[in-house]
Design a protein around this motif. Sequence first.
Motif, mmCIF file in Angstrom:
data_model
loop_
_atom_site.group_PDB
_atom_site.id
_atom_site.type_symbol
_atom_site.label_atom_id
_atom_site.label_comp_id
_atom_site.label_asym_id
_atom_site.label_seq_id
_atom_site.Cartn_x
_atom_site.Cartn_y
_atom_site.Cartn_z
ATOM 1 N N LEU A 176 1.008 -1.550 -0.237
ATOM 2 C CA LEU A 176 0.112 0.008 -0.092
ATOM 3 C C LEU A 176 0.686 1.725 -0.127
ATOM 4 O O LEU A 176 1.551 0.768 1.113
ATOM 5 N N GLN A 177 0.219 2.524 -0.671
ATOM 6 C CA GLN A 177 1.101 3.266 -0.859
ATOM 7 C C GLN A 177 0.504 4.938 -0.067
ATOM 8 O O GLN A 177 -1.084 4.849 -1.108
ATOM 9 N N ILE A 178 1.153 5.577 0.558
ATOM 10 C CA ILE A 178 0.393 6.863 0.934
ATOM 11 C C ILE A 178 0.686 8.019 0.388
ATOM 12 O O ILE A 178 1.662 8.365 -0.206
ATOM 13 N N ILE A 179 -0.737 8.537 -0.469
ATOM 14 C CA ILE A 179 0.278 9.914 -1.022
ATOM 15 C C ILE A 179 -0.725 10.436 -0.090
ATOM 16 O O ILE A 179 -1.885 10.564 -0.119
ATOM 17 N N ARG A 180 0.064 12.116 -0.692
ATOM 18 C CA ARG A 180 -0.470 13.700 -0.599
ATOM 19 C C ARG A 180 -0.264 14.529 -1.903
ATOM 20 O O ARG A 180 0.030 15.498 -2.193
ATOM 21 N N PRO A 181 -1.221 14.270 -2.301
ATOM 22 C CA PRO A 181 -1.320 14.946 -3.360
ATOM 23 C C PRO A 181 -1.701 16.921 -3.225
ATOM 24 O O PRO A 181 -1.512 17.658 -4.732
ATOM 25 N N LEU A 182 -1.857 17.024 -2.075
ATOM 26 C CA LEU A 182 -2.532 18.535 -1.759
ATOM 27 C C LEU A 182 -0.750 19.360 -1.158
ATOM 28 O O LEU A 182 -0.944 20.294 -0.935
ATOM 29 N N ILE A 183 -0.092 18.672 -1.193
ATOM 30 C CA ILE A 183 1.098 18.405 -0.738
ATOM 31 C C ILE A 183 1.746 20.028 -1.101
ATOM 32 O O ILE A 183 2.526 20.648 -0.535
ATOM 33 N N TYR A 184 1.494 20.375 -2.129
ATOM 34 C CA TYR A 184 1.234 21.940 -2.958
ATOM 35 C C TYR A 184 1.047 22.777 -2.264
ATOM 36 O O TYR A 184 0.719 24.106 -2.997
ATOM 37 N N VAL A 185 -0.263 22.707 -1.772
ATOM 38 C CA VAL A 185 -2.072 23.848 -1.763
ATOM 39 C C VAL A 185 -1.815 24.365 -0.227
ATOM 40 O O VAL A 185 -1.098 23.170 1.027
ATOM 41 N N PRO A 186 -1.458 25.449 0.124
ATOM 42 C CA PRO A 186 -1.490 26.100 1.122
ATOM 43 C C PRO A 186 -3.280 25.911 1.301
ATOM 44 O O PRO A 186 -3.873 26.138 1.023
ATOM 45 N N GLU A 187 -2.973 26.082 3.161
ATOM 46 C CA GLU A 187 -4.139 25.721 3.412
ATOM 47 C C GLU A 187 -5.218 26.992 3.056
ATOM 48 O O GLU A 187 -6.050 26.450 2.731
ATOM 49 N N GLN A 188 -4.583 28.046 2.761
ATOM 50 C CA GLN A 188 -5.447 29.461 2.222
ATOM 51 C C GLN A 188 -6.144 28.696 0.660
ATOM 52 O O GLN A 188 -7.617 29.640 0.724
ATOM 53 N N ASP A 189 -5.322 28.218 0.191
ATOM 54 C CA ASP A 189 -6.231 27.851 -1.143
ATOM 55 C C ASP A 189 -7.256 26.992 -1.178
ATOM 56 O O ASP A 189 -8.487 27.537 -1.095
ATOM 57 N N ILE A 190 -7.368 26.082 -0.170
ATOM 58 C CA ILE A 190 -8.272 25.124 0.186
ATOM 59 C C ILE A 190 -9.622 26.054 0.944
ATOM 60 O O ILE A 190 -10.597 25.373 0.797
ATOM 61 N N VAL A 191 -9.387 27.329 1.835
ATOM 62 C CA VAL A 191 -9.949 27.674 2.647
ATOM 63 C C VAL A 191 -10.731 28.017 1.477
ATOM 64 O O VAL A 191 -11.671 28.238 1.685
#
Length: 257
Positions: A176-191
């Motif tokens: 199994l591989q854990i992946i984090r596709p949001l790693i370049y995204v700052p939290e403010q963008d997600i807000v």
Amino acid sequence: MVVERKKDKHNQLFCRDFYGKIGKAIHDFDLIQEGDRVLVGVSGGKDSLALLITLAERARSSKVPYKVYAAHIRSTVAEYETDTTYLQGLCDSLGVELFLDTITAQVEPNSKKPMCFVCAWNRRKKLFQIAKSINCNKLAFGHHRDDVVTSLLMGMFFNGTIASMPAKLDVFDGGLQIIRPLIYVPEQDIVEFAKMRSFPEQIKRCKYEQSTNRNKVELLLKQIEQMAPEVRESLFASINNIKEEYLPLLKSVEREK
């Protein structure tokens, strides 16, 4: 009318940049390959909802076909009120199968592990079990750039290590591989993305959350930002900008002796 056109233009440019950062992470770290079965851990918060939506929408038009699933793990300890009806409706609209389960986390007597760690580990363990049961080879988490920076500081402050959250990590001997596709995204963008998509607010009543080291480090970062507004970008960049020749590498010194 003019205001609406400006708003639409802003939203278009924002979404292009937002999806572009995720696509860049997937490309840079080779996070998704043809035929992958990706389970998204969905807490119900803005980060995991943004990840679910972007991965599912991307799967519809990607030249690299892959399948997305979602799992939401409730806990009898952490009193988060997540609207599972909304989650189910969202998954149905995205064509994603949703799995729901519940855990009970308990700290063993004389254990020094905090409740948040125990609860998070049990949630992750359940996600591992679901991923295995439906033959998923990838498990996607909604950790973003700010999470990476906070983890970097936590390792330095409390563990004496320079480490953080990798974009991908093999577990179970590569099963199994854990992946984090949001790693370049700052939290403010997600807000901002959450506001655009009208995400429902997740009510948090967990009595353990405010006492965690992660929460304290995040507060410290906000204070530092008043002095150095670009501190998060700088800390994130530092991960790939290590000047070994200017570090007191004690192990290297010992070998030379």
